[in-house]
Scaffold this motif. Structure first.
Motif, mmCIF file in Angstrom:
data_model
loop_
_atom_site.group_PDB
_atom_site.id
_atom_site.type_symbol
_atom_site.label_atom_id
_atom_site.label_comp_id
_atom_site.label_asym_id
_atom_site.label_seq_id
_atom_site.Cartn_x
_atom_site.Cartn_y
_atom_site.Cartn_z
ATOM 1 N N GLU A 311 30.463 -15.321 6.975
ATOM 2 C CA GLU A 311 29.005 -15.239 6.985
ATOM 3 C C GLU A 311 28.498 -15.080 8.416
ATOM 4 O O GLU A 311 28.981 -15.757 9.329
ATOM 5 N N ILE A 312 27.523 -14.187 8.596
ATOM 6 C CA ILE A 312 26.865 -14.053 9.892
ATOM 7 C C ILE A 312 25.359 -14.188 9.685
ATOM 8 O O ILE A 312 24.839 -13.925 8.607
ATOM 9 N N THR A 313 24.660 -14.620 10.732
ATOM 10 C CA THR A 313 23.209 -14.752 10.693
ATOM 11 C C THR A 313 22.590 -13.737 11.645
ATOM 12 O O THR A 313 23.026 -13.595 12.788
ATOM 13 N N LEU A 314 21.567 -13.042 11.158
ATOM 14 C CA LEU A 314 20.917 -11.988 11.925
ATOM 15 C C LEU A 314 19.567 -12.496 12.415
ATOM 16 O O LEU A 314 18.796 -13.073 11.653
ATOM 17 N N THR A 315 19.271 -12.263 13.700
ATOM 18 C CA THR A 315 17.990 -12.641 14.283
ATOM 19 C C THR A 315 17.249 -11.391 14.749
ATOM 20 O O THR A 315 17.804 -10.293 14.776
ATOM 21 N N ARG A 320 16.956 -6.076 17.707
ATOM 22 C CA ARG A 320 16.544 -5.382 18.916
ATOM 23 C C ARG A 320 17.758 -4.789 19.643
ATOM 24 O O ARG A 320 17.721 -3.665 20.122
ATOM 25 N N ASP A 321 18.835 -5.537 19.687
ATOM 26 C CA ASP A 321 20.034 -5.069 20.376
ATOM 27 C C ASP A 321 20.746 -3.964 19.595
ATOM 28 O O ASP A 321 21.372 -3.085 20.189
ATOM 29 N N SER A 322 20.660 -4.022 18.272
ATOM 30 C CA SER A 322 21.388 -3.066 17.446
ATOM 31 C C SER A 322 20.623 -1.772 17.194
ATOM 32 O O SER A 322 21.231 -0.736 16.954
ATOM 33 N N LEU A 330 21.671 8.650 14.595
ATOM 34 C CA LEU A 330 21.054 9.397 13.507
ATOM 35 C C LEU A 330 20.793 10.841 13.928
ATOM 36 O O LEU A 330 20.191 11.090 14.969
ATOM 37 N N GLY A 331 21.207 11.765 13.088
ATOM 38 C CA GLY A 331 20.907 13.161 13.354
ATOM 39 C C GLY A 331 19.528 13.563 12.895
ATOM 40 O O GLY A 331 18.971 14.569 13.338
ATOM 41 N N GLU A 332 18.960 12.787 11.982
ATOM 42 C CA GLU A 332 17.604 13.001 11.508
ATOM 43 C C GLU A 332 16.997 11.647 11.210
ATOM 44 O O GLU A 332 17.714 10.655 11.017
ATOM 45 N N PRO A 333 15.668 11.542 11.172
ATOM 46 C CA PRO A 333 15.061 10.233 10.912
ATOM 47 C C PRO A 333 15.423 9.708 9.530
ATOM 48 O O PRO A 333 15.410 10.447 8.547
ATOM 49 N N PHE A 334 15.734 8.422 9.470
ATOM 50 C CA PHE A 334 16.123 7.750 8.224
ATOM 51 C C PHE A 334 15.611 6.324 8.318
ATOM 52 O O PHE A 334 16.044 5.550 9.164
ATOM 53 N N ALA A 335 14.644 5.963 7.451
ATOM 54 C CA ALA A 335 13.875 4.741 7.666
ATOM 55 C C ALA A 335 14.075 3.676 6.605
ATOM 56 O O ALA A 335 13.144 2.932 6.302
ATOM 57 N N ASP A 336 15.251 3.566 6.045
ATOM 58 C CA ASP A 336 15.518 2.437 5.164
ATOM 59 C C ASP A 336 15.778 1.213 6.048
ATOM 60 O O ASP A 336 16.782 1.163 6.767
ATOM 61 N N PRO A 337 14.882 0.215 6.022
ATOM 62 C CA PRO A 337 15.068 -0.944 6.906
ATOM 63 C C PRO A 337 16.382 -1.676 6.677
ATOM 64 O O PRO A 337 16.893 -2.327 7.582
ATOM 65 N N ALA A 338 16.933 -1.564 5.458
ATOM 66 C CA ALA A 338 18.172 -2.275 5.150
ATOM 67 C C ALA A 338 19.368 -1.688 5.892
ATOM 68 O O ALA A 338 20.459 -2.275 5.853
ATOM 69 N N LEU A 339 19.181 -0.556 6.586
ATOM 70 C CA LEU A 339 20.274 -0.008 7.380
ATOM 71 C C LEU A 339 20.742 -1.010 8.434
ATOM 72 O O LEU A 339 21.935 -1.112 8.716
ATOM 73 N N MET A 340 19.800 -1.763 9.012
ATOM 74 C CA MET A 340 20.168 -2.678 10.088
ATOM 75 C C MET A 340 21.030 -3.846 9.601
ATOM 76 O O MET A 340 22.100 -4.092 10.159
ATOM 77 N N PRO A 341 20.608 -4.611 8.584
ATOM 78 C CA PRO A 341 21.518 -5.669 8.107
ATOM 79 C C PRO A 341 22.805 -5.112 7.512
ATOM 80 O O PRO A 341 23.855 -5.757 7.599
ATOM 81 N N SER A 342 22.744 -3.914 6.911
ATOM 82 C CA SER A 342 23.968 -3.293 6.391
ATOM 83 C C SER A 342 24.927 -2.984 7.524
ATOM 84 O O SER A 342 26.148 -3.148 7.397
ATOM 85 N N TYR A 343 24.382 -2.520 8.640
ATOM 86 C CA TYR A 343 25.201 -2.263 9.822
ATOM 87 C C TYR A 343 25.828 -3.557 10.334
ATOM 88 O O TYR A 343 27.020 -3.602 10.676
ATOM 89 N N GLU A 569 8.359 -10.468 17.903
ATOM 90 C CA GLU A 569 9.426 -10.113 18.825
ATOM 91 C C GLU A 569 9.486 -8.615 19.156
ATOM 92 O O GLU A 569 9.848 -8.233 20.274
ATOM 93 N N LEU A 570 9.142 -7.768 18.190
ATOM 94 C CA LEU A 570 9.295 -6.324 18.398
ATOM 95 C C LEU A 570 7.964 -5.611 18.604
ATOM 96 O O LEU A 570 7.900 -4.384 18.562
ATOM 97 N N ALA A 571 6.899 -6.367 18.851
ATOM 98 C CA ALA A 571 5.569 -5.756 18.993
ATOM 99 C C ALA A 571 5.513 -4.798 20.179
ATOM 100 O O ALA A 571 5.069 -3.646 20.047
ATOM 101 N N ASP A 572 5.916 -5.248 21.355
ATOM 102 C CA ASP A 572 5.861 -4.392 22.546
ATOM 103 C C ASP A 572 6.775 -3.179 22.388
ATOM 104 O O ASP A 572 6.433 -2.068 22.821
ATOM 105 N N GLU A 573 7.928 -3.422 21.787
ATOM 106 C CA GLU A 573 8.876 -2.327 21.551
ATOM 107 C C GLU A 573 8.255 -1.252 20.670
ATOM 108 O O GLU A 573 8.419 -0.050 20.923
#
Length: 629
Positions: A311-315, A320-322, A330-343, A569-573
């Motif tokens: 088990e890992i915990t994502l913050t 932000r780091d990933s 990505l070769g083209e835009p792909f906006a499924d937010p679940a890509l990040m936890p899946s990664y 956390e990601l507002a400025d970004e």
């Protein structure tokens, strides 16, 4: 699992250095080995992730006299039976890989041999005697393949970035494709973000020669409507799924499984536990925000099936780091937010195993998503007089503050989501409303393209193309059938492939065995969804493998709290990325106004804001690489 790429040039020969650059772009897909082949007008390149016959299965692979050559990405689960038949017919094999059956089966049957393959795959096969190149993709679209085309050249690859190294003219941005992106959050096949590049469709076979290009759909799910009683259906379904899991345990390396704690992954883990002698290695990701964290459920399942659990915990900082590491690929835009936890979970899994099984596909087949329940209930909402809906209910509910960060705000968000997606009269229009990433207010910040028209046109076309047998079934059955052709390959499976292969991990999806898919689509809707239950027949089939707490819990998506992170956390970004570049697609000021509405808690625009963020990041990256002017 591997990466493939190559070129076909009518009036010349592909250069070795170009093939090497294309191949290096997808080294993450195959870090174990690589190979390049050139013959006249064709050049093939391959990166290998060794799963079967790691010692002697390097590619390209040839037939006995070297006239047929193949590069392959995927797995053929029935290769043993095919190999036995071909050996009896006199063919000589030099490896134990599934890849080698392709060249010999092609010798026997020509391009139609693809019909016999049971698996997930994308491959390129060169016939030097006939001077033709064959490309094909598996029926469900599990493995990707893209194709660039100009008057005298073709280039193909597992991933778009490889085509950036092909020295071909990609044709610039396809604005129609970007309209679809802002409609769905991804670009449906066959389009890509570039005018001269297309996706090979699921179940498509392509022949390229000096005579031109011939594209043919060789497979669509065959649907024969059935109406068995629920127990009969459950018994047959269990047999099909268990067979699919058993086939996908084929490997010469150690396997594991993704475990979210939901119904689907629990079933896959349970079936594996019954088939394997050693405890199944299971992997899950959790969040440090309770409303989005499901790791407790995964722990219960792990204990129930006695797995070797990780088990890992994502913050927010992890995201932000990933984000750059993922989005830069990505070769083209792909906006499924679940890509990040899946990664993240793929990265953790790859530290332990090379192959993982997942429960993907079951939500589409057995009506697990909220959108299916919305469609089922929407007929009651539409029964209200339109004037009451338009002037009383909708203004009142939409005026309430929505935020997924609190229980009350999340309830408001879901209420708004329901009423704003239930009113359309036609099935394709309602289907689009269930899939779209933004409401009419947010979409006004998109300029020079029309996401609503693009999305509705796509859905009308998809509904017109489904099996005639489904036209008399209720709307939910038709929507599910379209999802298996559209959002399943172009969103869900794209996410799974990207997240896993960026980490050199092979993921297998038993629920997308063609026999399981065709049987599930043939069943009545009330076997899947009722007023009080969803995935009914699937739960009935595997009730002994499901802990009671998992059977009773509500469906949760494998998502991340990006809406809350954008507020903090990601507002400025977000703001700096939105201001970074302008391709004439977004009104920056209007987009930042939406962002302020979201931060203030007046409206939840998280899905649309993530879609914008990914697009802007991609555009900036393409400009830096010189792909876009």
């Amino acid at each position: 699992m591997c990466g493939i790429c190559g070129q076909y040039i009518r009036s010349g020969s592909p250069a070795t250095d170009v093939l090497e650059r294309m191949n290096d772009c997808q080294c993450h897909r195959g870090p174990d080995d690589d190979g390049i082949f050139r013959d006249g007008s064709v050049g093939l390149a391959h990166r290998r992730l060794s799963i079967i016959d790691p010692e002697s299965g390097g590619q390209p692979i040839h037939n006995e006299n070297g006239t047929v050559t193949v590069i392959f990405n995927g797995e053929i689960y029935n290769y043993g039976h095919i190999k036995d038949r071909l050996t009896s017919a006199g063919h000589r094999f030099t490896t134990e890989t599934d890849t080698e059956v392709l060249v010999h089966l092609y010798e026997e049957e020509g391009p139609s041999f693809v019909d016999e393959l049971d698996g997930m795959f994308a491959f390129a096969l060169w016939d030097s005697e006939r001077e033709r190149l064959l490309l094909a993709r598996d029926p469900m679209g599990i493995k990707p393949l893209v194709l660039a085309e100009t008057d005298d050249q073709f280039a193909f690859a597992s991933e778009l970035p490889s085509l950036f190294e092909s020295d071909m003219d990609l044709g610039g941005i396809d604005r129609d494709a970007l309209a679809q992106y802002f409609a769905f959050g991804y670009i449906p096949a066959p389009k890509t973000a570039f005018r001269n590049v297309s996706k090979v469709r699921p179940g498509e076979r392509i022949l390229i020669s000096d005579d031109g290009i011939d594209r043919e759909k060789y497979h669509d799910p065959s649907i024969t409507l059935r109406d068995p009683d629920i127990d009969t259906a459950a018994s047959h379904l269990r047999s099909l799924v268990e067979s699919a899991v058993e086939k996908r345990l084929m490997a010469d390396v150690e396997l594991g499984a993704f475990l979210s704690g939901g119904i689907d992954s629990t079933i896959i883990v349970g079936a594996m536990a019954q088939l394997l002698d050693d405890p199944v290695k299971t992997f899950t990701v959790g969040f440090n925000q309770d409303r989005f964290d499901e790791s407790w459920a995964a722990r219960e399942v792990a204990s129930f099936h006695n797995t070797d659990h990780h088990e890992i915990t994502l913050t927010a900082n992890d995201v932000r780091d990933s984000v750059p590491a993922v989005l830069n690929k990505l070769g083209e835009p792909f906006a499924d937010p679940a890509l990040m936890p899946s990664y993240a979970v793929s990265r953790a899994t790859r530290n332990n195993v090379k192959v993982a099984l997942s429960g993907d596909g079951a939500d589409e087949l057995f009506a697990g998503y909220d959108k299916y329940r919305v469609e089922s209930l929407s007929k009651y909402y539409r029964a209200l007089p339109s004037q009451i809906r338009k002037y009383a209910v909708e203004p009142a509910v939409n005026a309430l503050p929505a935020s997924r960060g609190t229980a009350v705000g999340d309830a408001v968000y879901k209420g708004q989501w329901f009423i704003n997606r239930s009113g359309a009269r036609s099935v394709p229009e309602r289907h689009f409303d269930l899939m779209r990433v933004s409401d009419d207010h947010a979409i006004q910040s998109v300029t020079n393209v029309d996401p609503i028209e693009a999305g509705q046109t796509t859905l009308r076309s998809q509904h017109a193309a489904i099996s005639p047998e489904l036209t008399d079934r209720e709307s939910l059955a038709r929507i599910q059938a379209v999802d298996t052709r559209l959002s399943l390959p172009d969103q869900m499976l794209t996410k799974v492939d990207q997240a896993s292969m960026y980490n050199s991990l092979e993921v297998r999806v038993p629920f997308l065995d063609t026999a399981v898919v065709e049987y599930a689509l043939s069943l009545p809707t009330d076997h899947k969804l009722t007023g009080r239950d969803r995935k009914r027949v699937l739960k009935r089939a595997f009730d002994d493998l499901l802990p009671e707490s998992i059977l009773q819990r509500n469906k949760h998506g494998f998502d991340m709290p990006i809406g809350e992170w954008f507020k903090h956390e990601l507002a400025d970004e977000f703001v700096s990325t939105v201001r970074s570049t302008d391709l004439g697609i977004l009104d920056t000021a209007a987009t930042l106004d939406l962002f302020e509405e979201h931060v203030d808690g007046n409206h939840d625009h998280s899905r649309f804001l993530w879609t914008v963020y990914v697009f802007k990041h991609w555009a900036l990256r393409m400009q830096e690489q010189g792909v876009l002017e």
